[in-house]
Design a protein around this motif. Structure first.
Motif, PDB file in Angstrom:
ATOM      1  N   TRP A  92     -11.005   6.615  -0.838  1.00 48.67           N
ATOM      2  CA  TRP A  92      -9.803   6.437  -1.655  1.00 48.67           C
ATOM      3  C   TRP A  92     -10.087   6.820  -3.117  1.00 48.67           C
ATOM      4  CZ3 TRP A  92      -4.931   6.561  -2.090  1.00 48.67           C
ATOM      5  CH2 TRP A  92      -4.242   5.892  -3.101  1.00 48.67           C
ATOM      6  N   HIS A 139      -6.441  -0.363  -3.323  1.00 49.75           N
ATOM      7  CA  HIS A 139      -5.527   0.715  -3.700  1.00 49.75           C
ATOM      8  C   HIS A 139      -5.008   0.538  -5.121  1.00 49.75           C
ATOM      9  CE1 HIS A 139      -4.799   3.208  -0.069  1.00 49.75           C
ATOM     10  NE2 HIS A 139      -5.424   2.197   0.499  1.00 49.75           N
ATOM     11  N   VAL A 151       0.829  -1.209   0.000  1.00 50.84           N
ATOM     12  CA  VAL A 151       0.000   0.000   0.000  1.00 50.84           C
ATOM     13  C   VAL A 151       0.863   1.258   0.000  1.00 50.84           C
ATOM     14  CG1 VAL A 151      -1.847   1.210   1.210  1.00 50.84           C
ATOM     15  CG2 VAL A 151      -1.856  -1.281   1.134  1.00 50.84           C
TER      16      VAL A 151
END
Length: 309
Positions: free
Chosen positions: A248, A206, A3
């Motif tokens: 996100w 992500h 990440v």
């Protein structure tokens, strides 16, 4: 892909400036708080570093590294409280000689200014403490990079700027990694990414934010039941998986909008929305205005410059 790596890739570093200085006391350098991320390393001798409004000065000796995030102006000098010149004045006032071997009385130090683009980079920087001290004895890789940087800057060689840029990138990444690991204010995703139960789902969200993830999909990646995954995720990150994914996606969307190289339809697709209408609705819910208006307003802002010395 871990990440932190995903954040670093998407942070789109705008590059940095770096300088090697040799100074004999008395000397002092003042650097403005508009520098998003400043890096200081002592190669020979010692220096003191402090921020405006603080009575605490940090001593740096050979091999030590300090990272300073933007905010108040900060100072580096031969002693605490010394008179400090602007970068332009300092360049012409240092009285060391950069030819050959430095005088034993000299302090040899490196100063760098670094900037990341967009919210993702800003989030990484803001997670660091105002001043992060990394003594040489704690992180040998950092010490090795500092040594290489100093050696490269002391002699003009072909391709030197490329070497310096890459070494500065390595130095900043090592500093960020160490700083986030130590910081009590590190983002929840950084701590959760080391949890083997959650890391597969976090990495997937992500790296592939454009996919139509569901809680069931993410739970299967993490080898947990839907209910267990949702509970563990909430406990670790303080929000539901779908709220985290939505936040996100909005972070990615803001950076894509700021880059000005994608249409609104392209931005919508790249952050996982099936239509511009669905994207605009989600964006308005998060930001209180449609993405087109937000992009136009943000485009009028003038970014801070990075001063060199």
């Amino acid at each position: 892909m871990d990440v932190l790596q995903e954040h670093l890739i998407r942070a789109r570093a705008a590059g940095g400036l770096f300088a090697r200085s040799i100074a004999i006391a008395p000397w002092g350098l003042r650097l403005p708080g508009t520098i998003q991320l400043a890096v200081h390393a002592v190669v020979q001798g010692h220096a003191w570093l402090w921020t405006e409004g603080s009575d605490d000065a940090l001593e740096l000796t050979a091999g030590d590294l300090a990272i300073v995030r933007g905010g108040p102006d900060h100072f580096i000098a031969h002693e605490p409280g010394a008179r400090c010149a602007s970068p332009e004045e300092f360049r012409f006032s240092v009285n060391g000689d950069d030819r050959g071997r430095p005088d034993a009385r000299s302090t040899v130090f490196l100063c760098g200014a670094y900037r990341f683009a967009g919210d993702i980079g800003a989030g990484l920087v803001q997670a660091l403490p105002p001043v992060l001290s990394l003594p040489a004895s704690i992180d040998d890789p950092i010490h090795s990079v500092v040594t290489l940087l100093s050696r490269e800057m002391s002699h003009a060689e072909p391709g030197q700027q490329t070497v310096l840029d890459r070494l500065l990138d390595v130095l900043v990444v090592l500093g960020l990694r160490t700083g986030l690991a130590r910081s009590p204010d590190a983002p929840a995703w950084f701590r959760a990414a080391s949890d083997p139960r959650l890391s597969p789902a976090l990495q997937a969200m992500h790296a592939r934010a454009d996919e139509p993830w569901s809680v069931d999909d993410l739970a299967r990646l993490s080898n947990m039941s839907r209910a267990t995954f949702a509970r563990v995720f909430q406990q670790a990150l303080g929000q539901t998986p779908m709220k985290y994914l939505s936040d996100w996606r909005m972070t990615l969307a803001r950076d894509l909008l700021l880059a000005q190289d994608a249409t609104l339809n392209e931005v919508a697709a790249r952050v996982g929305y099936s239509s511009l209408y669905a994207f605009a609705t989600a964006f308005r819910r998060h930001h209180g205005e449609p993405p087109r208006r937000w992009r136009q307003r943000e485009a009028l802002r003038t970014p801070d410059s990075i001063p060199g010395h």
